[in-house]
Design a protein around this motif. Structure first.
Motif, PDB file in Angstrom:
ATOM      1  N   ARG A 132       0.928  -1.220   0.012  1.00 25.69           N
ATOM      2  CA  ARG A 132      -0.201   0.091  -0.021  1.00 25.69           C
ATOM      3  C   ARG A 132       0.919   1.232   0.126  1.00 25.69           C
ATOM      4  NH1 ARG A 132      -4.035  -0.857   5.062  1.00 25.69           N
ATOM      5  NH2 ARG A 132      -4.670   1.139   4.563  1.00 25.69           N
ATOM      6  N   ILE A 133       1.950   1.196   0.741  1.00 29.66           N
ATOM      7  CA  ILE A 133       2.671   2.523   0.826  1.00 29.66           C
ATOM      8  C   ILE A 133       3.461   2.709  -0.395  1.00 29.66           C
ATOM      9  CG2 ILE A 133       4.905   3.516   2.099  1.00 29.66           C
ATOM     10  CD1 ILE A 133       4.020   1.768   4.601  1.00 29.66           C
ATOM     11  N   THR A 134       3.954   1.640  -1.161  1.00 33.26           N
ATOM     12  CA  THR A 134       4.765   1.603  -2.380  1.00 33.26           C
ATOM     13  C   THR A 134       3.670   2.037  -3.434  1.00 33.26           C
ATOM     14  OG1 THR A 134       5.953  -0.144  -1.424  1.00 33.26           O
ATOM     15  CG2 THR A 134       5.972  -0.053  -4.026  1.00 33.26           C
ATOM     16  N   GLU A 135       2.483   1.600  -3.382  1.00 34.59           N
ATOM     17  CA  GLU A 135       1.484   2.197  -4.385  1.00 34.59           C
ATOM     18  C   GLU A 135       1.343   3.805  -4.183  1.00 34.59           C
ATOM     19  OE1 GLU A 135      -0.244  -2.265  -5.251  1.00 34.59           O
ATOM     20  OE2 GLU A 135      -1.407  -0.827  -4.059  1.00 34.59           O
ATOM     21  N   THR A 136       1.213   4.147  -2.881  1.00 33.71           N
ATOM     22  CA  THR A 136       0.846   5.610  -2.548  1.00 33.71           C
ATOM     23  C   THR A 136       1.794   6.482  -2.739  1.00 33.71           C
ATOM     24  OG1 THR A 136      -0.387   4.521  -0.669  1.00 33.71           O
ATOM     25  CG2 THR A 136       0.143   6.881  -0.526  1.00 33.71           C
ATOM     26  N   LEU A 137       3.244   6.161  -2.556  1.00 29.62           N
ATOM     27  CA  LEU A 137       4.233   7.005  -2.925  1.00 29.62           C
ATOM     28  C   LEU A 137       4.791   7.166  -4.203  1.00 29.62           C
ATOM     29  CD1 LEU A 137       6.618   6.507   0.384  1.00 29.62           C
ATOM     30  CD2 LEU A 137       4.713   7.889   0.114  1.00 29.62           C
ATOM     31  N   SER A 138       5.434   8.519  -4.667  1.00 28.43           N
ATOM     32  CA  SER A 138       5.999   8.368  -5.943  1.00 28.43           C
ATOM     33  C   SER A 138       7.518   8.303  -5.817  1.00 28.43           C
ATOM     34  CB  SER A 138       5.814   9.981  -6.591  1.00 28.43           C
ATOM     35  OG  SER A 138       6.088  10.936  -5.732  1.00 28.43           O
ATOM     36  N   ILE A 139       8.068   8.286  -4.680  1.00 28.93           N
ATOM     37  CA  ILE A 139       9.469   8.014  -4.404  1.00 28.93           C
ATOM     38  C   ILE A 139       9.518   6.256  -4.209  1.00 28.93           C
ATOM     39  CG2 ILE A 139      10.043  10.152  -3.621  1.00 28.93           C
ATOM     40  CD1 ILE A 139      10.084   8.817  -0.639  1.00 28.93           C
ATOM     41  N   PRO A 140      10.881   5.791  -4.519  1.00 29.52           N
ATOM     42  CA  PRO A 140      11.071   4.321  -4.275  1.00 29.52           C
ATOM     43  C   PRO A 140      11.148   4.086  -2.858  1.00 29.52           C
ATOM     44  CG  PRO A 140      12.855   5.379  -5.834  1.00 29.52           C
ATOM     45  CD  PRO A 140      12.036   6.357  -5.219  1.00 29.52           C
ATOM     46  N   THR A 141      10.312   2.843  -2.561  1.00 32.57           N
ATOM     47  CA  THR A 141      10.248   2.060  -1.278  1.00 32.57           C
ATOM     48  C   THR A 141      11.411   0.980  -1.412  1.00 32.57           C
ATOM     49  OG1 THR A 141       8.651   0.826  -1.706  1.00 32.57           O
ATOM     50  CG2 THR A 141       7.981   2.816  -0.692  1.00 32.57           C
ATOM     51  N   ILE A 142      12.163   0.991  -0.361  1.00 29.88           N
ATOM     52  CA  ILE A 142      13.198   0.003  -0.115  1.00 29.88           C
ATOM     53  C   ILE A 142      13.161  -0.994   1.053  1.00 29.88           C
ATOM     54  CG2 ILE A 142      15.982  -0.459  -0.296  1.00 29.88           C
ATOM     55  CD1 ILE A 142      15.080   1.163  -2.719  1.00 29.88           C
ATOM     56  N   GLY A 143      12.664  -2.302   0.817  1.00 23.60           N
ATOM     57  CA  GLY A 143      12.255  -2.959   1.733  1.00 23.60           C
ATOM     58  C   GLY A 143      13.207  -3.911   2.537  1.00 23.60           C
ATOM     59  N   ILE A 144      12.991  -4.259   3.741  1.00 16.19           N
ATOM     60  CA  ILE A 144      13.991  -5.031   4.402  1.00 16.19           C
ATOM     61  C   ILE A 144      13.135  -5.741   5.480  1.00 16.19           C
ATOM     62  CG2 ILE A 144      14.971  -3.248   5.900  1.00 16.19           C
ATOM     63  CD1 ILE A 144      17.416  -5.290   6.118  1.00 16.19           C
ATOM     64  N   GLY A 145      12.676  -6.996   5.292  1.00 16.24           N
ATOM     65  CA  GLY A 145      11.587  -7.587   5.956  1.00 16.24           C
ATOM     66  C   GLY A 145      10.179  -6.886   5.764  1.00 16.24           C
ATOM     67  N   ALA A 146       9.926  -6.573   4.567  1.00 20.29           N
ATOM     68  CA  ALA A 146       8.692  -5.744   4.307  1.00 20.29           C
ATOM     69  C   ALA A 146       8.073  -6.388   2.784  1.00 20.29           C
ATOM     70  CB  ALA A 146       9.166  -4.294   3.889  1.00 20.29           C
ATOM     71  N   GLY A 147       8.546  -7.595   2.401  1.00 21.88           N
ATOM     72  CA  GLY A 147       7.842  -8.326   1.455  1.00 21.88           C
ATOM     73  C   GLY A 147       8.381  -7.816  -0.042  1.00 21.88           C
ATOM     74  N   LYS A 148       7.676  -8.521  -1.105  1.00 19.15           N
ATOM     75  CA  LYS A 148       8.441  -8.247  -2.314  1.00 19.15           C
ATOM     76  C   LYS A 148       7.700  -7.070  -3.200  1.00 19.15           C
ATOM     77  CE  LYS A 148       5.164 -11.519  -4.804  1.00 19.15           C
ATOM     78  NZ  LYS A 148       4.990 -12.574  -5.344  1.00 19.15           N
ATOM     79  N   HIS A 149       6.737  -6.299  -2.607  1.00 15.77           N
ATOM     80  CA  HIS A 149       6.247  -5.529  -3.317  1.00 15.77           C
ATOM     81  C   HIS A 149       6.938  -4.067  -3.363  1.00 15.77           C
ATOM     82  CE1 HIS A 149       2.869  -8.307  -4.395  1.00 15.77           C
ATOM     83  NE2 HIS A 149       2.809  -8.419  -3.051  1.00 15.77           N
ATOM     84  N   CYS A 150       7.983  -4.052  -2.486  1.00 16.87           N
ATOM     85  CA  CYS A 150       8.705  -2.962  -2.481  1.00 16.87           C
ATOM     86  C   CYS A 150       9.397  -2.490  -3.899  1.00 16.87           C
ATOM     87  CB  CYS A 150       9.599  -2.845  -1.221  1.00 16.87           C
ATOM     88  SG  CYS A 150       8.913  -3.080   0.366  1.00 16.87           S
ATOM     89  N   ASP A 151       9.756  -1.171  -4.019  1.00 16.73           N
ATOM     90  CA  ASP A 151      10.453  -0.947  -5.260  1.00 16.73           C
ATOM     91  C   ASP A 151      11.693  -1.431  -5.250  1.00 16.73           C
ATOM     92  OD1 ASP A 151       8.344   0.798  -6.419  1.00 16.73           O
ATOM     93  OD2 ASP A 151       8.890   2.060  -4.823  1.00 16.73           O
ATOM     94  N   GLY A 152      12.401  -1.763  -4.084  1.00 19.01           N
ATOM     95  CA  GLY A 152      13.938  -2.495  -4.080  1.00 19.01           C
ATOM     96  C   GLY A 152      13.775  -2.978  -2.762  1.00 19.01           C
TER      97      GLY A 152
END
Ligand code: KIV
Length: 269
Positions: free
Chosen positions: A193-213
């Motif tokens: 949800r956060i990744t789809e809401t933001l225009s800047i990239p999200t970089i995940g660690i323990g946050a699943g595969k839908h992050c931008d990185g």
């Protein structure tokens, strides 16, 4: 041919739907190998406190530690975006401290960008650092510098109220001018949800595969942490077992010296 990664190439990658890669490094040889491998961002994390300095948390890490390790890493980086963490109490104290210390990481350790933890409460700091022409990567969700306030290293954003709060924090960090944001230990559907809401990239660690990185701590992914700190987070995949290789090499060296098999003639003059 690898090209230099910048905050602009990060933004463009998100627009094109291309996944971004980031790993931590704390020394020159590791940074050099990572850079050659095409990792797009190298983070000199304050996890240096845990994985290199042997502390049980990141709170004791100083600006001097970050400059020391950041500078070493910078000598090995050609193409990756070099991001250096702002340690605990280097930015929480005031906007002035935040800009001064971010400036030190650029001037003394060659950072291309700095990373700091927190949402709304650190937005004045993010805004001021960005206005000083230093790109900022945000970091929300589990923020290890707040371990005492949070009461441990726990997944953040569970339940609708907590999830909504985290979405608001993400939006605030973006509005303050951050070029990307790390999401640590957040449920995968919330990270989406956060990744789809933001225009800047999200970089995940323990946050699943839908992050931008994605980002991992290098000692976790190389299979060293299990042998040193004795702790491997659930979200960290061990791509190899360098800890085992190192232990084997050290034992073999001891055996060979004791038995007189090292040095042999070929290793002498
Ligand atoms: O310090 C660090 O290594 C980090 C990563 C876990 C994102 O902040």
């Amino acid at each position: 041919m690898l090209k230099k990664n910048t905050v602009t190439s990060f933004r463009e990658a998100k627009k094109r739907g291309e996944k971004l890669t980031m790993l931590t490094a704390y020394d020159y040889p590791t940074a050099k190998l990572m850079d050659k491998s095409g990792v797009e961002a190298i983070l000199v994390g304050d996890s240096v406190g845990n994985v290199i300095l042997g502390a049980s948390d990141t709170l004791s890490v100083t600006m001097e530690d970050m400059v020391h390790h950041g500078k070493a890493v910078s000598y090995g980086v050609k193409n990756a975006l070099l991001v250096i963490d702002m340690p605990f109490m280097s930015y929480q104290t005031s906007v002035y401290d935040a800009v001064t210390n971010a400036g030190r990481l650029v001037k003394e350790a060659n950072a291309n960008a700095v990373k700091l933890e927190g949402g709304n409460v650190v937005c004045p700091q993010i805004k001021a650092i960005v206005e000083a022409s230093i790109p900022v990567m945000g970091h929300i969700g589990l923020t290890p510098q707040s371990v005492n306030a949070i009461g441990g290293y726990k997944v953040q954003g569970r339940g609708e109220e907590s999830a909504s709060k985290l979405i608001e924090e993400a939006k605030a960090v973006q509005a303050a001018g951050a070029f990307a944001v790390v999401l640590e230990c957040v449920p995968a559907d919330l990270a989406k949800r956060i990744t789809e809401t933001l225009s800047i990239p999200t970089i995940g660690i323990g946050a699943g595969k839908h992050c931008d990185g994605q980002v991992l701590v290098v000692h976790d992914m190389l299979g060293i942490s299990g042998h040193s700190t004795g702790f491997v987070p659930k979200f960290a995949k061990e791509y190899t077992n360098v800890g085992e290789l190192m232990t084997k090499a050290f034992s073999e060296y001891c055996l060979e010296v004791k038995s007189g098999n090292f040095p042999s003639e070929e290793h002498g003059f």
